[in-house]
Design a protein around this motif. Structure first.
Motif, PDB file in Angstrom:
ATOM      1  N   TYR A 190       0.840  -1.210   0.000  1.00 33.38           N
ATOM      2  CA  TYR A 190       0.000   0.000   0.000  1.00 33.38           C
ATOM      3  C   TYR A 190       0.873   1.258   0.000  1.00 33.38           C
ATOM      4  O   TYR A 190       0.600   2.220  -0.739  1.00 33.38           O
ATOM      5  CB  TYR A 190      -0.904  -0.015   1.226  1.00 33.38           C
ATOM      6  CG  TYR A 190      -1.605   1.289   1.482  1.00 33.38           C
ATOM      7  CD1 TYR A 190      -2.622   1.740   0.644  1.00 33.38           C
ATOM      8  CD2 TYR A 190      -1.232   2.079   2.572  1.00 33.38           C
ATOM      9  CE1 TYR A 190      -3.257   2.954   0.885  1.00 33.38           C
ATOM     10  CE2 TYR A 190      -1.855   3.291   2.812  1.00 33.38           C
ATOM     11  CZ  TYR A 190      -2.872   3.727   1.966  1.00 33.38           C
ATOM     12  OH  TYR A 190      -3.500   4.919   2.209  1.00 33.38           O
TER      13      TYR A 190
ATOM     14  N   THR B 185      -4.342   0.038  -3.518  1.00 29.92           N
ATOM     15  CA  THR B 185      -5.064   1.241  -3.117  1.00 29.92           C
ATOM     16  C   THR B 185      -5.636   1.050  -1.712  1.00 29.92           C
ATOM     17  O   THR B 185      -5.654  -0.063  -1.175  1.00 29.92           O
ATOM     18  CB  THR B 185      -6.208   1.533  -4.092  1.00 29.92           C
ATOM     19  OG1 THR B 185      -7.192   0.489  -4.000  1.00 29.92           O
ATOM     20  CG2 THR B 185      -5.694   1.614  -5.526  1.00 29.92           C
ATOM     21  N   GLY B 186      -6.115   2.139  -1.131  1.00 28.40           N
ATOM     22  CA  GLY B 186      -6.710   2.059   0.201  1.00 28.40           C
ATOM     23  C   GLY B 186      -7.931   1.157   0.218  1.00 28.40           C
ATOM     24  O   GLY B 186      -8.138   0.393   1.164  1.00 28.40           O
ATOM     25  N   ASP B 187      -8.747   1.253  -0.833  1.00 25.01           N
ATOM     26  CA  ASP B 187      -9.941   0.400  -0.900  1.00 25.01           C
ATOM     27  C   ASP B 187      -9.557  -1.073  -1.010  1.00 25.01           C
ATOM     28  O   ASP B 187     -10.191  -1.947  -0.394  1.00 25.01           O
ATOM     29  CB  ASP B 187     -10.801   0.795  -2.106  1.00 25.01           C
ATOM     30  CG  ASP B 187     -11.431   2.166  -1.930  1.00 25.01           C
ATOM     31  OD1 ASP B 187     -11.563   2.601  -0.766  1.00 25.01           O
ATOM     32  OD2 ASP B 187     -11.788   2.793  -2.949  1.00 25.01           O
ATOM     33  N   GLN B 188      -8.526  -1.365  -1.775  1.00 19.22           N
ATOM     34  CA  GLN B 188      -8.078  -2.752  -1.912  1.00 19.22           C
ATOM     35  C   GLN B 188      -7.532  -3.281  -0.589  1.00 19.22           C
ATOM     36  O   GLN B 188      -7.753  -4.448  -0.234  1.00 19.22           O
ATOM     37  CB  GLN B 188      -7.017  -2.858  -3.007  1.00 19.22           C
ATOM     38  CG  GLN B 188      -7.559  -2.675  -4.406  1.00 19.22           C
ATOM     39  CD  GLN B 188      -6.460  -2.664  -5.454  1.00 19.22           C
ATOM     40  OE1 GLN B 188      -5.338  -2.216  -5.189  1.00 19.22           O
ATOM     41  NE2 GLN B 188      -6.773  -3.149  -6.652  1.00 19.22           N
TER      42      GLN B 188
ATOM     43  N   ILE C 183      -8.502  -2.391   2.375  1.00 23.12           N
ATOM     44  CA  ILE C 183      -9.654  -2.670   3.234  1.00 23.12           C
ATOM     45  C   ILE C 183     -10.308  -3.994   2.846  1.00 23.12           C
ATOM     46  O   ILE C 183     -10.716  -4.786   3.704  1.00 23.12           O
ATOM     47  CB  ILE C 183     -10.670  -1.515   3.140  1.00 23.12           C
ATOM     48  CG1 ILE C 183     -10.078  -0.234   3.751  1.00 23.12           C
ATOM     49  CG2 ILE C 183     -11.982  -1.881   3.835  1.00 23.12           C
ATOM     50  CD1 ILE C 183     -10.942   0.986   3.594  1.00 23.12           C
ATOM     51  N   ILE C 184     -10.387  -4.254   1.542  1.00 22.43           N
ATOM     52  CA  ILE C 184     -10.981  -5.509   1.067  1.00 22.43           C
ATOM     53  C   ILE C 184     -10.163  -6.711   1.542  1.00 22.43           C
ATOM     54  O   ILE C 184     -10.714  -7.755   1.919  1.00 22.43           O
ATOM     55  CB  ILE C 184     -11.085  -5.496  -0.470  1.00 22.43           C
ATOM     56  CG1 ILE C 184     -12.106  -4.445  -0.915  1.00 22.43           C
ATOM     57  CG2 ILE C 184     -11.463  -6.861  -1.010  1.00 22.43           C
ATOM     58  CD1 ILE C 184     -12.163  -4.243  -2.406  1.00 22.43           C
TER      59      ILE C 184
END
Length: 288
Positions: free
Chosen positions: A172, A178-181, A183-184
């Protein structure tokens, strides 16, 4: 874990394996047979007790207590099986979460070197967790180019979980995720520690000692008093009858003892090595 075909009745009846309760109970059954023979001889030959003797009424106690001992053994075996099944569910979750983590990383990452790291780390967690739950020695040599710390960490599964999280955070920071990835991916990464904690709870929290000891004492006293009353109806046939009753009751307790800790090396324990090998195979198929 013992593999078998549940439809083959005769193989169950006539086949004995190393985990069979008959082998474990054979010495005690021989002792009980001798004990019953002595009691039958003393009552019928030496003391020559008549059929009207009050000793004959001891069988009334067994009639009343039979229902109680049945309830205790049912609760005991059900509780042990719940622990065995929960352990299997936890490792089923580890299989699914490892696959999901590998699947997402295979799609999100582009660098082959980064993929190769997780191709080794994810299966390594299952393999090390298996050894950790069996209290086996865990080699510090994780890969050819990486080792587990031998000093700072005594909990090796936590060390691998931390390495996975650290690598995800590094990707990251480098902009490869990415930040969303992140979190996933966070859910599957954290689930590794949750599963480990659940398995440790099962392993480190045995059935309360007083409860287990009471059942054993109850079975022992119940069986030892059987020949006193039933010798009047059965004579010397009381010997095989009492031995068989002991075999049934004690076998249920032995089975419960074996499956209440599903992470050992007994015949009916969970096949953790096989599950870990399947995880490795699945991850290597997904990440390439």
């Amino acid at each position: 874990m013992q593999s078998y075909n549940p439809k083959e009745w005769f193989s169950f009846i006539f086949q004995f394996h190393k985990g069979d309760t008959f082998r474990a109970l054979s010495p005690i059954m021989a002792g009980i047979a001798l004990y019953c023979g002595v009691v039958a001889y003393l009552e019928t030959e030496y003391f020559d007790l008549p059929d009207t003797s009050h000793v004959k009424n001891i069988s009334i106690m067994h009639t009343m207590l039979g229902f109680v001992i049945s309830l205790l053994l049912v609760f005991r075996t059900n509780t042990a099986y719940d622990r065995w099944w929960e352990g299997r569910r936890m490792w089923g979750s580890l299989v699914n979460n490892s696959r999901n983590l590998a699947l997402k990383l295979a799609v999100m990452l582009k660098d082959k070197e980064d993929k190769d790291i997780f191709k080794r780390l994810i299966p390594a967690y299952a393999e090390v967790l298996n050894l950790h739950l069996k209290n086996a020695d865990i080699s510090h040599e994780l890969f050819d180019d990486a080792i587990l710390s031998s000093n700072h960490y005594t909990h090796k599964p936590n060390q691998i979980a931390k390495t996975i999280m650290a690598k995800l955070n590094e990707l990251y920071m480098q902009g490869k995720l990415t930040g969303d990835q992140l979190i996933i991916l966070n859910g599957e990464a954290l689930s590794l520690t949750d599963i480990c904690g659940a398995c440790e709870r099962i392993k480190n929290t045995p059935i309360p000692y007083s409860y287990s000891a009471f059942i054993k004492k109850f079975i022992f006293v119940y069986v030892l008093t059987l020949p006193f009353g039933y010798v009047f109806q059965l004579g010397y046939y009381v010997i095989p009858v009492v031995v068989f009753i002991f075999y049934v009751l004690a076998s249920l307790e032995l089975i419960a003892e074996e499956i209440e800790d599903p992470f050992g090396t007994d015949a009916n324990d969970l096949p953790l090595e096989k599950i870990a090998a399947n995880i490795k195979k699945n991850v290597e198929e997904l990440i390439y």
